[in-house]
Every structure is written in C-alpha cells, then in structure tokens.
Design a protein around this motif. Structure first.
Motif, PDB file in Angstrom:
ATOM      1  N   SER A 243     -11.024   3.329   0.242  1.00 34.16           N
ATOM      2  CA  SER A 243     -10.024   3.732   1.230  1.00 34.16           C
ATOM      3  C   SER A 243     -10.627   4.712   2.225  1.00 34.16           C
ATOM      4  CB  SER A 243      -8.820   4.376   0.531  1.00 34.16           C
ATOM      5  OG  SER A 243      -9.228   5.486  -0.257  1.00 34.16           O
TER       6      SER A 243
ATOM      7  N   TYR B 108      -1.803  -0.817   7.079  1.00 31.93           N
ATOM      8  CA  TYR B 108      -0.464  -0.813   6.506  1.00 31.93           C
ATOM      9  C   TYR B 108       0.499  -0.329   7.582  1.00 31.93           C
ATOM     10  CZ  TYR B 108       3.478   0.907   3.658  1.00 31.93           C
ATOM     11  OH  TYR B 108       4.715   1.145   3.136  1.00 31.93           O
TER      12      TYR B 108
ATOM     13  N   PHE C 218       1.503  -5.528   5.703  1.00 31.73           N
ATOM     14  CA  PHE C 218       0.078  -5.272   5.470  1.00 31.73           C
ATOM     15  C   PHE C 218      -0.712  -6.382   6.150  1.00 31.73           C
ATOM     16  CE2 PHE C 218      -3.832  -4.881   2.936  1.00 31.73           C
ATOM     17  CZ  PHE C 218      -3.968  -3.500   2.878  1.00 31.73           C
TER      18      PHE C 218
ATOM     19  N   ARG D  95      -5.045   9.393   2.203  1.00 26.89           N
ATOM     20  CA  ARG D  95      -5.625   8.051   2.265  1.00 26.89           C
ATOM     21  C   ARG D  95      -4.527   7.036   1.978  1.00 26.89           C
ATOM     22  NH1 ARG D  95     -11.409   8.099   1.320  1.00 26.89           N
ATOM     23  NH2 ARG D  95     -12.141  10.244   1.048  1.00 26.89           N
ATOM     24  N   CYS D  96      -4.671   5.880   2.567  1.00 24.76           N
ATOM     25  CA  CYS D  96      -3.737   4.788   2.314  1.00 24.76           C
ATOM     26  C   CYS D  96      -4.401   3.827   1.332  1.00 24.76           C
ATOM     27  CB  CYS D  96      -3.388   4.075   3.624  1.00 24.76           C
ATOM     28  SG  CYS D  96      -2.219   2.723   3.428  1.00 24.76           S
ATOM     29  N   VAL D  97      -3.848   3.719   0.140  1.00 22.91           N
ATOM     30  CA  VAL D  97      -4.456   2.951  -0.944  1.00 22.91           C
ATOM     31  C   VAL D  97      -3.629   1.704  -1.227  1.00 22.91           C
ATOM     32  CG1 VAL D  97      -5.060   3.008  -3.404  1.00 22.91           C
ATOM     33  CG2 VAL D  97      -5.453   5.018  -1.970  1.00 22.91           C
ATOM     34  N   ARG D  98      -4.305   0.597  -1.430  1.00 29.31           N
ATOM     35  CA  ARG D  98      -3.595  -0.624  -1.835  1.00 29.31           C
ATOM     36  C   ARG D  98      -2.958  -0.397  -3.203  1.00 29.31           C
ATOM     37  NH1 ARG D  98      -6.452  -5.823   0.465  1.00 29.31           N
ATOM     38  NH2 ARG D  98      -7.918  -4.927   1.957  1.00 29.31           N
TER      39      ARG D  98
ATOM     40  N   SER E 278      -5.943   1.311   5.879  1.00 30.74           N
ATOM     41  CA  SER E 278      -6.245   1.472   4.465  1.00 30.74           C
ATOM     42  C   SER E 278      -7.761   1.537   4.270  1.00 30.74           C
ATOM     43  CB  SER E 278      -5.655   0.315   3.655  1.00 30.74           C
ATOM     44  OG  SER E 278      -5.999   0.420   2.293  1.00 30.74           O
ATOM     45  N   ASP E 279      -8.448   0.560   4.876  1.00 34.19           N
ATOM     46  CA  ASP E 279      -9.912   0.574   4.898  1.00 34.19           C
ATOM     47  C   ASP E 279     -10.350   0.021   6.248  1.00 34.19           C
ATOM     48  OD1 ASP E 279      -9.708  -2.267   4.696  1.00 34.19           O
ATOM     49  OD2 ASP E 279      -9.678  -2.128   2.519  1.00 34.19           O
TER      50      ASP E 279
ATOM     51  N   ALA F 246       0.850  -1.188   0.000  1.00 31.52           N
ATOM     52  CA  ALA F 246       0.000   0.000   0.000  1.00 31.52           C
ATOM     53  C   ALA F 246       0.885   1.237   0.000  1.00 31.52           C
ATOM     54  CB  ALA F 246      -0.917  -0.005   1.228  1.00 31.52           C
TER      55      ALA F 246
END
Length: 411
Positions: free
Chosen positions: A69, A217, A183, A102-105, A211-212, A45
C-alpha cells in the motif's frame, strides 16, 4: 455433540481475526466461528490511520501490509458544489510522516490476518443459533446441531451481532445516509499522487485515494432524502455509477474519469448504520464472560475512517486484558480454582469494557457530527464549513487517529 474451548470468537471479519491473532501472540488459544464456508472478503478497501498501524505492528503484520500500500502524504478537501478548494493538510513534515495513513485492500488485510493464525483456528460453516448459560460457562449452539462450551465468548459478528443481541444491546439505527463505494484497477500505474481527495456539501460527500500504484478506492456518501435517489436503484450498479457521475461531473474531472473506469462488479451500495453512542456508554457491552468487539460494539458512519481502525484497537486491548487474567505464573504448583479463574476473566473483560466505552462513544459521536457537517447542503453550514469547520473536522480526524493501543505484553 458438545466440545469445550477456553475462548470462542464469533465472526471472522477484521475484529474476529485480529482478536484471535492477538490472543495467539500471547500464547492463548481461541477459535473463530464463521457462518460462511470461506473467508468473506466483502468490500473493496479501507483507509487505515495511525492507530490502526500501531495495532497492526503490535499484531506483527504491519510491515507486510505496508509493502502492498502507498503512504498517503496529505489531505485535500473541496466544495462538492463548485469544486473550489477548501482545505489542504500535509501528513508529512520535514520528510517525516506525522500521521500514517494508507488505503489497504480488505482482502489483503483479512488474508494476512488469517494466514498468521494456527491451523484450525477458523471454523467455517459454523453459524451461531443461540447462546445459553451453563453455570459460569456459556453454551454456544450452532446451526449444525453441535454445541461449544466456553469460558469466554467474544462477539465480533458485525452490525447484526447475535452476541450483542444476547447481551441486550439495542440494535444499530439507520443514520439516514447511504454509501456507494468503488474500486478501480489500472493495467499500468494510475499516476495519481498519494493524496486523500474529498468533496463536501450539497447533500453528498465523495472522494478518492490510491491504494497502490495501480489501484484506487473511491466513495460517495449521500442523504437520499436530499438528493432524491431513486427507490430500487441501490441494487443496480449501473444506476449507482451514473448517480455518482452526475454528482461529480461538474465538480471533479479526475473523479469522473476514475468512476468511468470502474467495472460494475466493483461498485456497491449500503445504508450507513450506527449504534447510538449513549447505548455504548450505558448499555451491556459486557456480561460476566461475554463481550463484543468491533462493529458488534461500535458500528459507526465512515466519516472519520475509523471503523476498521477502532476494531483493530479493540483486538489488542481485549487480548492484553484477557492475557493479564489467564496468563499467570505457577507459584506453588497448585492449579488455580475454577471460580477464581472466572473472577479474573470477568475483571479482565471489565477492564477492557472500561477502556473501550468512552473511546467508542467519542468516535461514533465525532464520526456522525463530522458527516453531518461535511454533507450538509445548508447555506449556513456550507459557509462555516468552507471558512472554519473543514479544518476542525480534519483536525478531529487526525486527533482521534493519534491513539496508541500499546504493545501485546502482559504486565
């Protein structure tokens, strides 16, 4: 076999796919050459800040990724020695998000970019062997023996870029630090607040963020010479996991719990490299109709979370600059002469290089200095960090993130 393409992009990572999509949004055809036989969603991520979301909105995929996210609402920093709080900053003011984070995959980002591209835009199993001049054109020789002749060549092929090497850029250097990343996914909601938690000092820098609702992460950057990390342990996820647990156990119970839950296949380690900032400022990031984007241009340490963000910026800026060069009104029905077209391409890429040199120089430098301040075990730096410098580094992070690369339109 030789074929011709107007624009060739080397590398199907974030920078390559985003550049191809940005050009596609402007109606410009390009192809992406990827050495692997499929999309490489390596890494787990990445944090995307305001500047990245503005670029993603320009590309037309921001809202799709926002749905997958959580919006990070604040930043909390602590001492990695004692666990004592250092600084807390809210990213929301009066119910309004001041700085979007935001933390995105990584997999989600790459697949979203790829799915928006026209069929056949990515050519897998296409490893670049060499690049050759052919008048104003470039010949891209592939490992399978084929050759592609192109008007524009854009290197998005990462830290070990073939295109950057052809341009004569110095190779990235080792920062003297490494990063362990992990992760973890939960069967149900993890229950953590959407906050960025970071721990600084004593030769390490670690933290976590959601992340969601079901995934987190985490990272740990460290200086091997300071913490005496064992020789070959960087390839052993069990030893990596134990190393981070040992560092976190006396400081952060939450992080220890998160790391305990992380499966070994979701832990990785890599040395942190950067391109020397003056090499970006003074080196050949462009030669006529060849240039570099993303990590091929500005590999940096992750201390500001700007690696992927700045690559997305690059993609929008270069597409706009090429659009201004290649999208032209038909005035009297005459076809523009080839030499004039190449002159316009060169000027467009020169504009891109001019815009991105100083920006890249600043981000690389600020990231390196921020990491030094955050990780240092020096008593003097520790004192300054806890009373002054922590606030400065967070302020710099937010200031650099508050950048707008603009919309995808040609003036």
């Amino acid at each position: 076999m030789e074929r011709e393409e107007n624009i060739v992009i080397v590398g199907a990572g974030i920078a390559g796919l985003a550049t191809c999509l940005a050009l596609h949004r402007l109606g410009l055809r390009s192809i992406v050459l990827e050495s692997a036989d499929s999309l490489r969603a390596t890494g787990f991520a990445l944090a995307l800040w305001t500047n990245a979301w503005r670029a993603l909105d320009a590309l037309g995929i921001g809202d799709s990724l926002r749905q997958r996210s959580l919006s990070i609402t604040g930043f909390k920093s602590f001492s990695a020695d004692s666990g004592a709080p250092i600084k807390e900053v809210s990213l929301v003011e009066n119910n309004r998000v001041e700085y979007e984070s935001r933390c995105v995959r990584r997999k989600d980002l790459l697949e979203t970019l790829a799915n928006e591209l026209p069929q056949g835009a990515i050519r897998y199993s296409s490893k670049v062997d060499s690049i050759e001049e052919s008048g104003p054109m470039k010949l891209v020789h592939l490992a399978d023996g084929s050759t592609i002749k192109t008007k524009v060549l854009i290197g998005c092929d990462g830290v070990n870029s073939v295109v950057a090497n052809w341009l004569g850029l110095q190779k990235p250097v080792n920062s003297g630090r490494s990063a362990i990343r992990g992760f973890v996914e939960y069967p149900d909601k993890h229950g953590y607040q959407p906050m960025f938690h970071a721990y600084f000092g004593g030769g390490v820098r670690f933290g976590f963020l959601p992340s969601d609702d079901k995934s987190l992460y985490w990272f740990c950057t460290f200086t091997p010479s300071v913490v005496h990390f064992a020789g070959n342990a960087e390839q052993d996820p069990m030893k990596l996991k134990q190393f981070v647990l040992n560092k976190a156990s006396n400081v952060c119970k939450e992080l220890s719990t998160i790391i305990e839950r992380t499966t070994l296949d979701c832990i990785s380690c890599a040395q942190l490299k950067l391109r020397l900032p003056w090499n970006v400022l003074l080196g050949n990031i462009l030669r006529n109709n060849v240039c570099v984007v993303g990590d091929a241009l500005h590999p940096m340490t992750p201390d500001l979370g700007q690696g992927g963000c700045s690559a997305l910026e690059d993609s929008v800026v270069i597409a706009k600059c090429l659009g201004e060069a290649l999208i032209k009104p038909i005035t009297d029905g005459r076809i523009e002469q080839e030499d004039e077209e190449f002159m316009k391409i060169r000027k467009g890429l020169e504009k891109y290089a001019k815009e991105r040199r100083w920006r890249s120089f600043i981000i690389i430098s600020a990231a390196y200095l921020s990491g030094f301040i955050q990780e240092s075990g020096s008593k003097v730096i520790s004192f300054l960090r806890e009373h002054f410098l922590a606030g400065v580094t967070i302020s710099v992070t937010l200031r650099i993130a508050n950048f707008d690369c603009g919309k995808l339109a040609v003036s």
